[in-house]
Design a protein around this motif. Structure first.
Motif, PDB file in Angstrom:
ATOM      1  N   ILE A 134      61.510  13.244  37.037  1.00 39.54           N
ATOM      2  CA  ILE A 134      61.838  13.405  37.937  1.00 39.54           C
ATOM      3  C   ILE A 134      63.190  13.705  39.143  1.00 39.54           C
ATOM      4  O   ILE A 134      64.322  14.701  39.041  1.00 39.54           O
ATOM      5  N   LYS A 135      63.277  12.795  38.789  1.00 35.63           N
ATOM      6  CA  LYS A 135      64.926  12.141  38.754  1.00 35.63           C
ATOM      7  C   LYS A 135      65.271  12.795  38.291  1.00 35.63           C
ATOM      8  O   LYS A 135      66.865  12.627  38.899  1.00 35.63           O
ATOM      9  N   GLU A 136      65.735  12.435  37.145  1.00 32.67           N
ATOM     10  CA  GLU A 136      66.780  12.883  35.722  1.00 32.67           C
ATOM     11  C   GLU A 136      67.494  14.647  36.227  1.00 32.67           C
ATOM     12  O   GLU A 136      68.298  14.610  36.067  1.00 32.67           O
ATOM     13  N   GLN A 137      65.948  15.019  36.005  1.00 32.70           N
ATOM     14  CA  GLN A 137      66.105  16.623  36.372  1.00 32.70           C
ATOM     15  C   GLN A 137      67.109  16.927  37.590  1.00 32.70           C
ATOM     16  O   GLN A 137      67.633  18.030  37.736  1.00 32.70           O
ATOM     17  N   LEU A 138      66.601  16.275  38.872  1.00 34.62           N
ATOM     18  CA  LEU A 138      66.845  16.691  40.133  1.00 34.62           C
ATOM     19  C   LEU A 138      69.072  16.422  40.231  1.00 34.62           C
ATOM     20  O   LEU A 138      69.359  17.216  40.925  1.00 34.62           O
ATOM     21  N   ASP A 139      68.876  15.033  39.744  1.00 32.64           N
ATOM     22  CA  ASP A 139      70.341  14.985  39.853  1.00 32.64           C
ATOM     23  C   ASP A 139      71.092  15.526  38.683  1.00 32.64           C
ATOM     24  O   ASP A 139      72.320  15.835  38.703  1.00 32.64           O
ATOM     25  N   ALA A 140      70.555  15.974  37.865  1.00 32.72           N
ATOM     26  CA  ALA A 140      71.079  17.881  36.696  1.00 32.72           C
ATOM     27  C   ALA A 140      71.187  18.839  37.798  1.00 32.72           C
ATOM     28  O   ALA A 140      71.944  20.064  37.414  1.00 32.72           O
ATOM     29  N   GLY A 141      70.632  18.509  38.500  1.00 38.47           N
ATOM     30  CA  GLY A 141      70.608  19.930  39.004  1.00 38.47           C
ATOM     31  C   GLY A 141      69.841  20.774  39.193  1.00 38.47           C
ATOM     32  O   GLY A 141      69.689  22.549  39.207  1.00 38.47           O
ATOM     33  N   GLU A 142      68.280  20.526  38.453  1.00 40.79           N
ATOM     34  CA  GLU A 142      67.556  21.738  38.420  1.00 40.79           C
ATOM     35  C   GLU A 142      66.367  21.464  39.578  1.00 40.79           C
ATOM     36  O   GLU A 142      66.752  20.867  39.845  1.00 40.79           O
ATOM     37  N   TYR A 143      65.892  22.464  39.673  1.00 41.77           N
ATOM     38  CA  TYR A 143      65.104  22.895  40.753  1.00 41.77           C
ATOM     39  C   TYR A 143      63.417  22.542  39.849  1.00 41.77           C
ATOM     40  O   TYR A 143      62.995  22.341  38.880  1.00 41.77           O
ATOM     41  N   VAL A 144      62.715  21.122  41.095  1.00 39.29           N
ATOM     42  CA  VAL A 144      61.283  20.183  41.031  1.00 39.29           C
ATOM     43  C   VAL A 144      60.661  20.681  41.673  1.00 39.29           C
ATOM     44  O   VAL A 144      60.961  20.287  42.593  1.00 39.29           O
ATOM     45  N   PRO A 145      59.464  21.647  41.554  1.00 44.35           N
ATOM     46  CA  PRO A 145      59.137  22.025  43.047  1.00 44.35           C
ATOM     47  C   PRO A 145      58.148  21.069  43.247  1.00 44.35           C
ATOM     48  O   PRO A 145      57.444  20.370  42.352  1.00 44.35           O
ATOM     49  N   GLY A 146      58.222  21.324  44.179  1.00 39.33           N
ATOM     50  CA  GLY A 146      56.805  20.179  44.906  1.00 39.33           C
ATOM     51  C   GLY A 146      58.129  18.638  45.535  1.00 39.33           C
ATOM     52  O   GLY A 146      57.585  17.255  45.763  1.00 39.33           O
TER      53      GLY A 146
END
Length: 161
Positions: A134-146
């Motif tokens: 989840i952190k990797e995706q958020l760091d990459a600027g991707e939206y993670v619901p919740g």
């Protein structure tokens, strides 16, 4: 302990302006003009004491858990002895002035001998968020619901000499 951070910051800025990049002179002058170094020393001591108390408390918790486990085993052994005594006198129930004791049927329980051999449909799967992914995706600027990124407090490293 109340600390006037603004006064210390003002004094530190003035001293830094006077001594420039000379860190030793800065700290010596700051120590002479403010209580900042005394406060720092007291905080370091208090932190060390608290860490020692924390370690001692964890040790006590382990000692008490070990003691509780031994007491539990002793209580189980006494219960077994009471059961053997009831069997020996041929009674399922005895009313005693301290308590009424009764012999109950043995309860069945499942014993897992090899967890790897249990069929998957008989296994529970614990769902939990994969924080690393989840952190990797958020760091990459991707939206993670919740999920969002939250910044914690800046850390402090204390190396005691």
């Amino acid at each position: 302990m109340w600390i006037d951070y603004e006064e210390i910051r003002r004094m530190a800025d003035n001293i830094r302006e006077m001594v420039g990049d000379d860190d030793d002179c800065f700290l010596d002058t700051l120590d002479g003009e403010t209580d900042a170094m005394d406060i720092l020393g007291k905080l370091i001591q208090e932190r060390q004491e608290i860490q020692a108390f924390e370690a001692a408390t964890k040790d006590l918790v382990k000692q008490y858990q070990d003691r509780a486990a031994k007491l539990n085993a002793k209580a189980d052994a006494i219960s077994q002895t009471i059961g053997h005594l009831l069997d020996a006198i041929g009674e399922k129930k005895v009313v005693h002035p301290l308590a009424t004791v009764s012999r109950t049927k043995a309860r069945q329980r499942v014993v897992i001998e090899d967890e790897n051999e249990i069929p998957t449909q008989l296994m529970k799967v614990k769902r939990s968020p994969d924080l690393t992914a989840i952190k990797e995706q958020l760091d990459a600027g991707e939206y993670v619901p919740g999920a969002t990124i939250q910044l914690g407090n800046p850390g402090v490293t204390v190396r005691v000499k």
